[in-house]
Each structure stands twice: as C-alpha cells, then as structure tokens.
Design an enzyme around this catalytic site. Structure first.
Site, PDB file in Angstrom:
ATOM      1  CG  HIS A 136      -0.397   2.822  -9.779  1.00 31.34           C
ATOM      2  ND1 HIS A 136      -1.097   3.706  -8.991  1.00 31.34           N
ATOM      3  CD2 HIS A 136       0.907   3.205  -9.711  1.00 31.34           C
ATOM      4  CE1 HIS A 136      -0.244   4.582  -8.470  1.00 31.34           C
ATOM      5  NE2 HIS A 136       0.971   4.301  -8.890  1.00 31.34           N
ATOM      6  CG  ASP A 172       4.064   4.562  -4.080  1.00 36.15           C
ATOM      7  OD1 ASP A 172       4.946   3.706  -4.257  1.00 36.15           O
ATOM      8  OD2 ASP A 172       3.796   5.461  -4.915  1.00 36.15           O
ATOM      9  CG  HIS A 174       2.820   7.813  -7.583  1.00 30.36           C
ATOM     10  ND1 HIS A 174       4.086   7.318  -7.359  1.00 30.36           N
ATOM     11  CD2 HIS A 174       2.945   8.829  -8.467  1.00 30.36           C
ATOM     12  CE1 HIS A 174       4.957   8.012  -8.087  1.00 30.36           C
ATOM     13  NE2 HIS A 174       4.287   8.939  -8.767  1.00 30.36           N
ATOM     14  CG  ASP A 261       7.134   6.573  -5.044  1.00 35.00           C
ATOM     15  OD1 ASP A 261       6.656   6.642  -3.901  1.00 35.00           O
ATOM     16  OD2 ASP A 261       6.507   6.112  -6.017  1.00 35.00           O
TER      17      ASP A 261
HETATM   18 ZN   LIG Z   1       4.745   5.519  -6.565  1.00 29.94          ZN
END
Ligand SMILES: [Zn+2]
Ligand SMILES: [Zn+2]
Length: 616
Positions: A136, A172, A174, A261
């Site tokens: 990120h 991931d 995200h 995750d």
């Molecule tokens: Zn993540």
C-alpha cells in the site's frame, strides 16, 4: 519442477512492529519461522543474506523527503513534537511511528531487493520473502501498515537495473494500490491484483477500469471480487485472467504478493478463502513461473492477521511449494503445544481444513449464486479489457456455455502481394497442421515472446471451429503477418447476436510494417463470399494492437488502424462501450455484409449504445 529456493527472512525483521495491539506485529515472523523449523523444512543454507535497501533503490519509488521524514519520526518523541508534520506523510493512526521504524522498513525492502537480485542473477530460482509485500505504501505517504513499498522498490530495480519485464500478481485481500501506482504508466511492468471489491474494503480502489496510463495502458489489471467469493470463485477468476495475461505479456520475472488475509478466519476481510485455496494458488503461481518466466519467481508474504491458525500455515504451504520440501503429514504437535499456551485456539492438527461439500458451505442459495454471477461478469469484463482476443481464444473461459457457430466452408485460397521487402503469399483457411509446419518471423511478437509460442497460438486459434487464420508468408514459408477471425467471447456485448464474428488480430512483423501488408491481408481475409452473410467487428484497443511498439502517437495510431480497416470495407462506429471511450487510440469498427438481413443489422446497431438491451 523446482530449482534452488531460498527464504529471505531473519530475526532482525521482527523490528518491523507497530506494537502488540496492532495487527502487524513482530509475532508474525516468529510464528511463521518457528513452524517451518518445527516441520523441518527450513535449513540455515536456505536463508538468503540481505541488508537494508540502498537509498538509490528506495528512491526509485519514494521521494527523498519522505525517506528523510521516516528517519526523523523514527526517533523517540519526534512524532509527539510534530504530529501534524507526521500526519502529512501518513504517519498517524494505524501507521503511527515506532522507534527505529525507518531502519526496520529499509530492512524489509532490503530482503525483497535481495530476493529479486538472487533470482535475476540466476543464483536461486525461487525466493520467498515472508515479511514483505508492503503493497500500500505510496511515493510520499505511509498507508495501511506499509511504510516503504518494498515490493515496488524490488520490481523497479528488476525492471531498470537487470532489466527484466515483471509480472506482479497480488493475491492479498486488499487492492495492491501502491504497487499499481508506482508502475501505472510503465509498459514493462504488468500488475494484476485480485482482491475484495473496494466497495466494501480498504483502500477502496482496484476497479476494472483502472487499466494504466500511456505508455503503460493495459498493464494494470484489477479483478475486484465479491465478499464470500470462496476458493472456487477466486481460483476461477485467477485461471480466467492471470495465466492468459502472463502469456500475453511475456514476463521475465514473476513477483507475487501472497497475502493470506482473504482467509475465512482473518479478521480484516470477507473473501472466505481457505488454506486449501492458498495451497492451490501457490501451485498455480509455481506452474506459471516455470511456463512463462523461466522459473524466476519472488514471492512475498503480504497481509494476514490470524497469527495462530492461518499465517504460519499459509507460509508453510507456500514455502513447501516453492522449495519442493514436503511438509510432514501433520502439523508438528510440539509447535501446536507452544501455541496452546496462548489465548487463541491453535487450530487443527492437519495443515488444511477438510474439504467441504458445496452444500455444507451454503453455496447453493440465491445469495451465493448472486456472488458467482457478479464475479463472472467482472471476470468477463476484465478479460475483454486486458486480453487480446486471440489470447482469449487460446485461453478460453472454463465454462463456455456459448453457442459455437461453425464458419461456413469455402475452398482455401492463395493470393500474392508484392511488399517493398519482397513477394508474399497470402493464404486463408490455414489448418493447424500447416501453421505448425511454417516458420514464424521473430518480428511477430505482440502477444507472445517466442516465435515458437506464436505459432502455437495461431495453430490453436485455427483449431477452433468458429475461427479462421489468414497468413502472409514468404515463398520460403516464413509467416510475416496474420489476421485472426474469431467468435466473440460469451458474455460480451455482441456475443449473442447470430452471425457476428470478431477480427481478433491483425499483426505484421516489425521488419515488414509500413509496406501495406496489413491492409492487403485484411482485404484478402474478408473477401470470401460467405462473409457477405456476416457482421465482422473489431475493437481497436490500443494495448491489444501493439501501440507501444509502433512508435506512433495515440492519435496517429488510431488513424493508421482506421485506414487499414476502412480499406477493407469496415466503418468506424460510435459506441459507448467503456473500453473504447477509455483511450484516445481506441476505436470500434464493423463491416456489415451485403446479405445481412435488415433485422439483424438493426439488432446490431441497437447494441452499439447501452440502454437498448440488457447489458451482459
Ligand atoms: Zn491485506
Ligand atoms: Zn520450481
């Protein structure tokens, strides 16, 4: 199929720790490594040496004043003295500074850089950096527990220093927004992120239309998936997009972010994957690395916040796949006993959850079907946007379900064209057996690296009952150009119209361009009488048609492409298809045959603009 593997990890990485109350804490490393050691799948010789990343590497991705701020706010008390200054760099809330954070972040980046160097140099075939994949972090801002974008730094180094074409696959839960942003206009790095849709989940981005910016348009790919997607849906999306993308992009190096995750037990997301799903994904990535990247694969650990039941096992399964070390049948009892002292449950003695039946998963209800249907729509859109049509035919969706129309028959034809470089033979109705015998000019390389692979792509298109390959070859039998006519992929806007075909590729080898070969080939290809009964369409998506190697501006490129099609009786049409409007070089062309009935023509015209029909 494994070469030598290494693990880029060491106790020093435990310094990357936001504190005991934070999801990203030192316990992750310890939990993971202790399991690998207990399972006896990690030797000291597996460990890769690394130090902190150098400024020159970090500055490929981050601004110098941001790196200086990381150092400044790493000193105890600095944040308290200037909270506004810290917040300006994102060093607030979940990313609150901790003492020594800049050194810790540099070390994480150093591990990933060392992993890439070892693989690029050929010292190791695969390297896993578990405490890495801080995807990120932005150029001058800490985001989502990520202080430096180690994975972007390592990719930038691979791309500029070595230099390698890099395919980045982010699993991931995200969206891999920071890595995408770092290479958004870079045609030599292709990023693909499969994640839970940003409608519900941080960071809110990663929509299908985030495709990159010139000259890297089409090299950012996003597959936003619904909550409760599960293993089956996630794997289906992976298969439909990632493998063909790799074939089309022809990378030298695979870099992956294997965040776990998305697991059902993870507190931060709702994708409901299982460890079995992660094991299957690791297998696919491994196969992909060997098929498309000469084996070169760097995996990073990414997110994952269930430190007892999920993260250590997911890492062990990934390491086992990448290193070829077999895990013992059961999770070591001594390791489980160590966890039992903690408040959370240590989890079962098996590595993965037992295989569940569909009904038990509750996946047959209307809500589950809705999830499946939405994901299917997303995947189709992504394929249309990101994959050249010829690649889609070679890598079809698992469940086609479409009505395959056979092309009408006609006698194979041969023609001649005098190109400035020499005489060419034009040939249609090319059977796969012929294509496999011809040579392919190495200048044909839009989608696939090796001429050998290109020939196989052509042969496989020719094997489809509704496809046709037309080639231009030298008298010696070297293919220097081809046109592929295909059935549109099911689920796309025009797919259900009867009698409609798509010109999926017009390609001419680099050394034979600007000599009218493309025009001559296309005119020859659409000449046969049966095409008078058909509507032929083509989407001139810049990244499908080799804009980045043509040396033309987007506008000039569009003009050239339009001219080639218009010379063969096509017309440039207005449509609101989002992928056409997306880029100034894109265009949509169609050639409605003289014998197409008026009703069919009207049905086609009505679909050019949204609103006249239910969208697929
Ligand atoms: Zn993540
Ligand atoms: Zn291998």
């Amino acid at each position: 199929m494994s070469g030598t593997a290494a693990l880029a990890a060491g106790d020093r990485l435990a310094a990357y720790d936001f504190g005991p109350a934070h999801p990203f804490q030192a316990g992750r490393l310890d939990a993971g490594l202790s399991l690998l050691r207990a399972a006896k799948v990690l030797d000291d010789g597996d460990l890769l040496a690394f130090g902190p990343a150098a400024d020159a590497d970090l500055e490929l991705v981050h601004d110098r004043d941001y790196l200086e701020a990381l150092a400044r706010f790493a000193a105890p008390g600095a944040e308290a003295a200037d909270p506004v200054g810290a917040a300006g760099f994102g060093l607030v809330g979940d990313n609150r500074p901790f003492p020594g954070m800049d050194a810790a972040a540099r070390l994480v980046a150093g591990a990933t850089v060392a992993a890439v160097d070892a693989v690029a140099a050929g010292d190791r075939t695969h390297v896993f950096a578990p405490v890495a994949g801080l995807h990120h972090a932005q150029r001058r801002r800490a985001v989502g527990f990520c202080l430096v974008n180690d994975v972007a730094v390592a990719i930038a180094r691979a791309s500029r220093t070595w230099p390698l074409r890099v395919l980045y696959v982010d699993l991931d839960a995200h969206h891999g927004d920071g890595v995408q942003a770092a290479f958004y206009d870079d045609p030599r790095v292709c990023t693909v992120s499969l994640h839970e849709t940003g409608r519900y989940l941080f960071p809110g981005t990663g929509e299908v239309h985030e495709l990159g910016r010139p000259p890297g348009t089409g090299r950012s790919v996003n597959v936003p998936l619904e909550p409760r997607t599960g293993d089956e849906g996630f794997l289906a999306a992976f298969d439909a997009v990632v493998e063909p993308l790799a074939a089309a992009f022809r990378p030298d190096l695979l870099v992956t972010q294997n965040g776990c995750d998305g697991h059902a037990g993870d507190p931060l997301s709702d994708l409901t994957l299982s460890l079995r799903g992660y094991r299957d994904l690791a297998r696919r990535l491994h196969r992909l690395a060997h098929r498309h990247c000469g084996g070169r694969w760097v995996a990073t650990g990414g997110g994952g916040y269930d430190l007892e039941r999920v993260v250590p096992r997911a890492w062990a399964l990934l390491w086992s796949e990448l290193s070829g070390r077999r895990l013992p049948t059961r999770v070591p009892a001594a390791w489980l006993a160590g966890l039992a002292a903690r408040p959370a449950s240590p989890g079962p003695g098996w590595w993965m959850e037992p295989r569940r039946r569909r009904r038990e998963e509750g996946r047959d209800g209307p809500a589950a079907r809705e999830v499946e249907e939405r994901n299917r729509r997303t995947v189709r859109t992504v394929r249309r946007l990101a994959l050249p049509p010829s690649v889609r035919v070679v890598y079809p969706l698992a469940a086609q379900g479409g009505t395959t129309q056979r092309l009408p028959g006609w006698e194979p034809r041969a023609g001649r064209y005098q190109a400035p470089r020499g005489p060419l033979v034009l040939r249609d109705r090319c059977p796969a057996s012929l294509l496999r015998r011809l040579e392919v000019d190495p200048g044909i390389h839009t989608f696939v690296r090796a001429a050998e692979q290109e020939r196989e792509v052509l042969a496989r298109i020719a094997e489809e009952p509704a496809s046709e390959v037309v080639v231009a070859h030298t008298p010696e039998g070297v293919v220097v150009g081809y046109v592929a006519v295909l059935e549109p992929e099911p689920g796309t806007r025009f797919a259900s119209l009867p009698g409609l075909l798509e010109v999926g590729a017009v390609e001419v080898a680099t050394g034979w361009r600007r000599g009218g070969v493309a025009s001559a080939l296309l005119r020859f290809a659409v000449e046969p009488d049966p095409f008078a009964d058909r509507i032929l369409v083509a989407s001139g998506l810049a990244w499908h048609w080799d804009l980045d190697q043509s040396g033309l501006s987007a506008v000039a490129y569009r003009v050239v492409l339009a001219r080639v099609f218009e010379a063969a009786g096509f017309e440039v049409l207005q449509t609101d298809e989002p992928e056409i409007a997306y880029h100034p070089a894109n265009l949509f062309v169609a050639r409605v045959g003289g014998r197409v009935p008026p009703a069919q023509r009207a049905a086609f015209t009505s679909r050019l603009v949204r609103g006249h029909h239910p969208m697929p």
